[in-house]
Design a protein around this motif. Structure first.
Motif, PDB file in Angstrom:
ATOM      1  N   PHE A 128      66.323 -52.040 -16.504  1.00 34.75           N
ATOM      2  CA  PHE A 128      65.461 -52.113 -18.027  1.00 34.75           C
ATOM      3  C   PHE A 128      64.413 -52.046 -16.761  1.00 34.75           C
ATOM      4  CE2 PHE A 128      68.741 -53.121 -19.866  1.00 34.75           C
ATOM      5  CZ  PHE A 128      69.313 -52.955 -21.501  1.00 34.75           C
ATOM      6  N   PRO A 129      63.200 -50.967 -16.203  1.00 35.61           N
ATOM      7  CA  PRO A 129      62.068 -51.240 -16.081  1.00 35.61           C
ATOM      8  C   PRO A 129      61.368 -51.684 -16.657  1.00 35.61           C
ATOM      9  CG  PRO A 129      62.772 -48.822 -15.995  1.00 35.61           C
ATOM     10  CD  PRO A 129      64.307 -49.613 -16.690  1.00 35.61           C
ATOM     11  N   VAL A 130      60.431 -52.943 -16.323  1.00 29.49           N
ATOM     12  CA  VAL A 130      59.509 -54.057 -16.767  1.00 29.49           C
ATOM     13  C   VAL A 130      58.230 -54.032 -16.159  1.00 29.49           C
ATOM     14  CG1 VAL A 130      59.324 -55.907 -17.212  1.00 29.49           C
ATOM     15  CG2 VAL A 130      61.152 -54.783 -17.951  1.00 29.49           C
ATOM     16  N   GLU A 131      56.703 -53.472 -16.868  1.00 30.00           N
ATOM     17  CA  GLU A 131      55.717 -53.245 -16.409  1.00 30.00           C
ATOM     18  C   GLU A 131      55.483 -54.677 -16.981  1.00 30.00           C
ATOM     19  OE1 GLU A 131      51.625 -51.604 -16.375  1.00 30.00           O
ATOM     20  OE2 GLU A 131      52.937 -50.606 -17.689  1.00 30.00           O
ATOM     21  N   GLN A 132      54.798 -55.891 -15.991  1.00 28.30           N
ATOM     22  CA  GLN A 132      54.325 -57.577 -16.276  1.00 28.30           C
ATOM     23  C   GLN A 132      52.389 -56.591 -15.992  1.00 28.30           C
ATOM     24  OE1 GLN A 132      55.375 -60.227 -13.764  1.00 28.30           O
ATOM     25  NE2 GLN A 132      54.232 -61.920 -15.521  1.00 28.30           N
ATOM     26  N   ILE A 133      52.238 -56.742 -17.012  1.00 29.13           N
ATOM     27  CA  ILE A 133      50.468 -56.708 -17.462  1.00 29.13           C
ATOM     28  C   ILE A 133      49.633 -58.273 -17.208  1.00 29.13           C
ATOM     29  CG2 ILE A 133      49.076 -55.999 -19.162  1.00 29.13           C
ATOM     30  CD1 ILE A 133      50.761 -54.189 -20.407  1.00 29.13           C
ATOM     31  N   CYS A 134      48.972 -58.221 -16.775  1.00 29.89           N
ATOM     32  CA  CYS A 134      48.065 -59.604 -16.442  1.00 29.89           C
ATOM     33  C   CYS A 134      46.310 -58.877 -16.802  1.00 29.89           C
ATOM     34  CB  CYS A 134      47.931 -59.900 -14.997  1.00 29.89           C
ATOM     35  SG  CYS A 134      50.232 -60.316 -14.518  1.00 29.89           S
ATOM     36  N   GLU A 135      45.581 -60.638 -16.812  1.00 33.82           N
ATOM     37  CA  GLU A 135      44.460 -60.345 -17.618  1.00 33.82           C
ATOM     38  C   GLU A 135      44.058 -59.633 -16.010  1.00 33.82           C
ATOM     39  OE1 GLU A 135      43.229 -64.324 -17.100  1.00 33.82           O
ATOM     40  OE2 GLU A 135      43.246 -64.165 -19.547  1.00 33.82           O
ATOM     41  N   THR A 136      44.277 -59.167 -14.823  1.00 33.85           N
ATOM     42  CA  THR A 136      43.737 -58.846 -13.782  1.00 33.85           C
ATOM     43  C   THR A 136      45.136 -58.129 -12.797  1.00 33.85           C
ATOM     44  OG1 THR A 136      41.990 -60.184 -13.622  1.00 33.85           O
ATOM     45  CG2 THR A 136      41.929 -58.412 -11.671  1.00 33.85           C
ATOM     46  N   GLY A 137      44.824 -56.597 -12.603  1.00 38.79           N
ATOM     47  CA  GLY A 137      45.626 -55.609 -12.539  1.00 38.79           C
ATOM     48  C   GLY A 137      47.255 -55.642 -13.449  1.00 38.79           C
ATOM     49  N   SER A 138      48.416 -55.606 -13.029  1.00 36.91           N
ATOM     50  CA  SER A 138      49.788 -55.393 -13.534  1.00 36.91           C
ATOM     51  C   SER A 138      50.884 -55.546 -12.423  1.00 36.91           C
ATOM     52  CB  SER A 138      49.579 -54.460 -14.510  1.00 36.91           C
ATOM     53  OG  SER A 138      49.654 -52.941 -13.957  1.00 36.91           O
ATOM     54  N   THR A 139      52.316 -55.686 -12.556  1.00 37.40           N
ATOM     55  CA  THR A 139      53.605 -55.819 -11.784  1.00 37.40           C
ATOM     56  C   THR A 139      54.474 -54.841 -12.129  1.00 37.40           C
ATOM     57  OG1 THR A 139      52.926 -57.617 -10.511  1.00 37.40           O
ATOM     58  CG2 THR A 139      54.718 -56.840 -10.106  1.00 37.40           C
ATOM     59  N   ALA A 140      54.709 -53.588 -11.988  1.00 42.93           N
ATOM     60  CA  ALA A 140      56.000 -52.978 -12.499  1.00 42.93           C
ATOM     61  C   ALA A 140      57.440 -52.852 -11.264  1.00 42.93           C
ATOM     62  CB  ALA A 140      55.478 -51.370 -12.096  1.00 42.93           C
ATOM     63  N   TRP A 141      57.660 -53.753 -11.819  1.00 46.03           N
ATOM     64  CA  TRP A 141      59.511 -53.757 -12.236  1.00 46.03           C
ATOM     65  C   TRP A 141      60.575 -52.623 -12.183  1.00 46.03           C
ATOM     66  CZ3 TRP A 141      59.044 -58.786  -9.162  1.00 46.03           C
ATOM     67  CH2 TRP A 141      57.666 -59.206  -9.636  1.00 46.03           C
ATOM     68  N   VAL A 142      60.626 -51.934 -11.037  1.00 40.87           N
ATOM     69  CA  VAL A 142      61.065 -50.716 -11.444  1.00 40.87           C
ATOM     70  C   VAL A 142      62.400 -50.531 -10.365  1.00 40.87           C
ATOM     71  CG1 VAL A 142      59.408 -49.658 -13.369  1.00 40.87           C
ATOM     72  CG2 VAL A 142      59.219 -49.717 -10.672  1.00 40.87           C
ATOM     73  N   GLU A 143      62.356 -50.771  -9.250  1.00 39.78           N
ATOM     74  CA  GLU A 143      63.054 -50.602  -8.343  1.00 39.78           C
ATOM     75  C   GLU A 143      64.177 -51.392  -8.071  1.00 39.78           C
ATOM     76  OE1 GLU A 143      59.324 -51.247  -4.239  1.00 39.78           O
ATOM     77  OE2 GLU A 143      60.803 -52.342  -4.466  1.00 39.78           O
ATOM     78  N   LEU A 144      65.118 -49.860  -7.706  1.00 44.68           N
ATOM     79  CA  LEU A 144      66.706 -50.046  -7.920  1.00 44.68           C
ATOM     80  C   LEU A 144      67.047 -50.501  -5.747  1.00 44.68           C
ATOM     81  CD1 LEU A 144      67.132 -47.356 -10.550  1.00 44.68           C
ATOM     82  CD2 LEU A 144      67.200 -49.831 -11.289  1.00 44.68           C
ATOM     83  N   ALA A 145      68.137 -51.325  -6.040  1.00 45.94           N
ATOM     84  CA  ALA A 145      68.797 -51.242  -5.234  1.00 45.94           C
ATOM     85  C   ALA A 145      69.967 -50.025  -4.937  1.00 45.94           C
ATOM     86  CB  ALA A 145      69.945 -52.062  -4.883  1.00 45.94           C
ATOM     87  N   GLU A 146      69.986 -49.498  -3.854  1.00 47.17           N
ATOM     88  CA  GLU A 146      70.167 -48.860  -3.020  1.00 47.17           C
ATOM     89  C   GLU A 146      71.565 -48.453  -2.875  1.00 47.17           C
ATOM     90  OE1 GLU A 146      69.988 -45.200  -2.959  1.00 47.17           O
ATOM     91  OE2 GLU A 146      67.657 -45.601  -3.746  1.00 47.17           O
ATOM     92  N   ALA A 147      72.852 -48.067  -2.484  1.00 45.45           N
ATOM     93  CA  ALA A 147      74.249 -48.156  -2.529  1.00 45.45           C
ATOM     94  C   ALA A 147      74.265 -49.255  -1.023  1.00 45.45           C
ATOM     95  CB  ALA A 147      75.852 -47.581  -1.963  1.00 45.45           C
ATOM     96  N   GLY A 148      75.162 -50.976  -1.012  1.00 44.26           N
ATOM     97  CA  GLY A 148      74.881 -51.405   0.178  1.00 44.26           C
ATOM     98  C   GLY A 148      73.873 -52.397  -0.186  1.00 44.26           C
TER      99      GLY A 148
END
Length: 223
Positions: A128-148
Motif C-alpha cells: 500500500f504506497p502511502v504519501e504522508q502530506i505535511c504542512e511543509t513538504g511530504s514523504t512518500a512511503w513507496v519502497e519495496l524490499a528486494e528478495a533477501g
C-alpha cells in the motif's frame, strides 16, 4: 485500465511535486499497518498508523494507494479525518485520502483505518504506497524490499501485508472437524450411548417376562 503497482506508486506521489522536490530528508519513522496478514475472500479492518511528520512538520493528510487484488475497500468514518475516495475505470477504489481535521503534531501518533477484502484468488503480499502530506513538504512511503533485503533497511518502506489463500484455511478447518467428529449411529441414536443400551435391554427383558406370565395364566384357565 491496468491497475499495476507502478500506477499506484505514481498516484501516491501525485499530490507532491515529486520525490526529489516534495520529500525532505526522512526521519526515523514509517507508516505501519496492522494486522500484517490477511485471508483471501475475508473482510478485515486494516489500521495505518504513523508518528512524526515530515521531519518536524505536522501531518495534514495520508494518501493511500490500493494494490491490485482487492475485491472491496470501505474506509472507516472518523470525525478526525475527512475522507475522499477515488475510483478507477473498473469501479474499484484506487486511492483513499484522509485529510486531518486538525494537523497531527510530530510527537503524537496518528491512525486511519479501512476494511478491505482481498479477492478469493489473491495470494502472496499486497503493498500500500502511502504519501504522508505535511504542512511543509511530504514523504512518500513507496519502497519495496528486494528478495533477501530487510525492509527495515529501506529509507521509506511501503506498508505491506501478507496473504494466505482462503482454500488453505478452509481445508484446515474441514480437516480439524473431520478429526474430532464422532460417528453417528445408523439408527440415528448416539453411538455407544450406555443409557440407551441399558434401557433397550431392560425393555426386552420386561417384554419376555410379560409373555411368560400371559402363557401361564392361559394354561391355568384352560385346565
Amino acid at each position: 485500465m491496468s491497475r499495476s503497482f507502478l500506477h499506484r506508486a505514481t498516484l501516491a506521489v501525485a499530490v507532491g511535486a515529486g520525490l526529489a522536490i516534495a520529500a525532505p530528508a526522512v526521519a526515523s519513522a514509517h507508516v505501519g499497518v496492522t494486522p500484517d496478514t490477511l485471508t483471501a475472500d475475508e473482510a478485515t479492518v486494516l489500521t495505518f498508523s504513523f508518528t512524526h511528520g515530515c521531519e518536524s512538520s505536522p501531518t495534514t493528510a495520508l494518501r493511500i494507494a490500493m494494490p491490485d487484488g482487492l475485491a472491496s475497500v470501505s474506509p472507516t468514518a472518523d470525525a478526525a479525518w475527512d475522507i475522499t475516495v477515488e475510483r478507477g475505470d473498473d469501479g474499484l477504489v484506487d486511492v483513499v485520502t484522509y485529510a486531518a481535521a486538525a494537523p497531527v503534531p510530530t510527537d503524537l501518533r496518528g491512525a486511519v483505518s479501512m476494511q478491505v477484502r482481498p479477492g478469493e484468488d489473491a495470494a502472496g503480499s499486497l503493498a500500500f504506497p502511502v504519501e504522508q502530506i505535511c504542512e511543509t513538504g511530504s514523504t512518500a512511503w513507496v519502497e519495496l524490499a528486494e528478495a533477501g533485503e530487510d525492509p527495515h533497511d529501506l529509507d521509506a518502506p511501503a506498508p505491506v501485508v501478507n496473504l494466505r489463500a482462503a482454500a488453505e484455511e478452509t481445508a484446515a478447518g474441514h480437516g480439524a472437524d473431520a478429526e474430532h467428529a464422532e460417528p453417528a449411529a445408523s439408527d440415528g441414536s448416539a453411538a455407544g450411548d450406555p443409557l440407551a443400551l441399558v434401557l433397550g435391554s431392560g425393555g426386552l427383558v420386561a417384554g419376555l417376562a410379560a409373555l411368560v406370565v400371559a402363557i401361564l395364566a392361559y394354561r391355568r384357565r384352560s385346565a
